[in-house]
Write a protein that holds these residues in place. Structure first.
Motif, PDB file in Angstrom:
ATOM      1  N   HIS A 122       0.821  -1.220   0.000  1.00 34.23           N
ATOM      2  CA  HIS A 122       0.000   0.000   0.000  1.00 34.23           C
ATOM      3  C   HIS A 122       0.850   1.264   0.000  1.00 34.23           C
ATOM      4  O   HIS A 122       0.548   2.236   0.678  1.00 34.23           O
ATOM      5  N   ARG A 123       1.927   1.228  -0.797  1.00 37.61           N
ATOM      6  CA  ARG A 123       2.794   2.404  -0.921  1.00 37.61           C
ATOM      7  C   ARG A 123       3.073   2.682  -2.402  1.00 37.61           C
ATOM      8  O   ARG A 123       4.166   2.391  -2.896  1.00 37.61           O
ATOM      9  N   PRO A 124       2.097   3.240  -3.090  1.00 40.15           N
ATOM     10  CA  PRO A 124       2.321   3.547  -4.506  1.00 40.15           C
ATOM     11  C   PRO A 124       3.362   4.640  -4.678  1.00 40.15           C
ATOM     12  O   PRO A 124       3.556   5.478  -3.792  1.00 40.15           O
ATOM     13  N   GLU A 125       4.026   4.616  -5.821  1.00 40.24           N
ATOM     14  CA  GLU A 125       5.002   5.658  -6.129  1.00 40.24           C
ATOM     15  C   GLU A 125       4.304   6.996  -6.347  1.00 40.24           C
ATOM     16  O   GLU A 125       3.123   7.061  -6.715  1.00 40.24           O
ATOM     17  N   GLU A 126       5.040   8.065  -6.127  1.00 44.00           N
ATOM     18  CA  GLU A 126       4.515   9.407  -6.395  1.00 44.00           C
ATOM     19  C   GLU A 126       4.082   9.493  -7.848  1.00 44.00           C
ATOM     20  O   GLU A 126       4.809   9.097  -8.755  1.00 44.00           O
ATOM     21  N   GLY A 127       2.883   9.996  -8.088  1.00 44.85           N
ATOM     22  CA  GLY A 127       2.367  10.138  -9.445  1.00 44.85           C
ATOM     23  C   GLY A 127       1.659   8.908  -9.972  1.00 44.85           C
ATOM     24  O   GLY A 127       1.132   8.935 -11.099  1.00 44.85           O
ATOM     25  N   ASP A 128       1.606   7.827  -9.202  1.00 43.16           N
ATOM     26  CA  ASP A 128       0.909   6.608  -9.622  1.00 43.16           C
ATOM     27  C   ASP A 128      -0.567   6.741  -9.253  1.00 43.16           C
ATOM     28  O   ASP A 128      -1.012   6.298  -8.191  1.00 43.16           O
ATOM     29  N   VAL A 134      -6.279   2.333  -5.965  1.00 49.37           N
ATOM     30  CA  VAL A 134      -6.495   0.960  -5.519  1.00 49.37           C
ATOM     31  C   VAL A 134      -6.095   0.799  -4.053  1.00 49.37           C
ATOM     32  O   VAL A 134      -6.784   0.096  -3.289  1.00 49.37           O
ATOM     33  N   CYS A 135      -5.024   1.454  -3.628  1.00 55.76           N
ATOM     34  CA  CYS A 135      -4.618   1.358  -2.228  1.00 55.76           C
ATOM     35  C   CYS A 135      -5.620   2.035  -1.307  1.00 55.76           C
ATOM     36  O   CYS A 135      -5.989   1.487  -0.254  1.00 55.76           O
ATOM     37  N   ASP A 136      -6.056   3.229  -1.669  1.00 58.09           N
ATOM     38  CA  ASP A 136      -7.004   3.939  -0.815  1.00 58.09           C
ATOM     39  C   ASP A 136      -8.338   3.216  -0.741  1.00 58.09           C
ATOM     40  O   ASP A 136      -8.976   3.168   0.327  1.00 58.09           O
TER      41      ASP A 136
END
Length: 221
Positions: A122-128, A134-136
């Motif tokens: 649950h740690r998407p890259e910046e700008g993803d 999907v994580c939120d």
């Protein structure tokens, strides 16, 4: 709390809208519903799938490809045996295989597979943008009202009923502290505005319960 009959019908209809009504899509949809309805699940159930898809509907304006996110949601816990990391890896492999089978465009298949993998930490890259959505959506329960959050934590404990209480408390505490130590829990603007404060309050209250000697409530198996 299980899905009611109306929600179950709407969930099946949501898959048909997404994947089409062909025989291959119908077969894949049936397999996914069976997987999400496995008897050992207590939180990662059809209800979690339904609520995560509803959260995507709320967040869809922040996604680049909302339907690709929806595919990822359908698959993100399709394999669930309580093995963090490995479950997501096998769910991603399943997504790649079954989405190709129903004729989803290869680039979208690759993206859906990637998004399933993003849910492991649950740690998407910046700008993803799609990773953020999907994580939120997956973690939206953290910002639920307190009674719903308590039901969620009890269901999670029930899924790990084979784990001794001390070990569960230590592992769960580590997960919560890891999330809370980040700059924010949610990655979309909506999540930060509407769910962040409530989620932090819920999680801090759970940490207090985990540190207490009182037994953790869990529904029966």
């Amino acid at each position: 709390m299980p899905l009611n009959e109306e929600e179950a019908v709407l969930l099946a209809a949501a898959w048909r809208r997404l994947a089409g009504g062909g025989p291959e899509a119908a077969a894949v949809g049936a397999e996914l519903l069976d997987r999400w309805n496995e008897p050992h699940r207590r939180y990662h159930t059809l209800l979690h799938l339904w609520e995560t898809l509803r959260a995507v509907d709320v967040l869809q304006e922040e996604a680049r490809d909302a339907d690709c996110v929806r595919y990822a949601v359908w698959f993100h816990d399709a394999v669930y045996e309580g093995r963090p990391g490995r479950d997501e890896e096998e769910s991603a492999e399943l997504a790649g295989r079954l989405l190709s089978l129903i004729g989803v465009e290869p680039g979208r298949v690759r993206e859906a597979v990637r998004l399933v993998g993003v849910t492991a930490a649950h740690r998407p890259e910046e700008g993803d943008a799609d990773g953020a959505v999907v994580c939120d959506a997956d973690l939206s329960v953290l910002g639920a009202p307190a009674d719903e959050y308590l039901a969620y934590t009890a269901a999670v404990r029930a899924e790990y009923r084979h784990v001794p209480d001390r070990v569960f408390r230590e592992g769960r505490t580590a997960v919560l502290r890891s999330l809370l130590n980040g700059p924010h829990l949610f990655h979309t603007s909506f999540g930060r505005e509407h769910w962040e404060a409530g989620a932090r309050a819920n999680m801090l209250a759970e940490l207090d319960r985990l540190a207490s000697p009182a037994p953790l409530d869990a529904p029966p198996p």
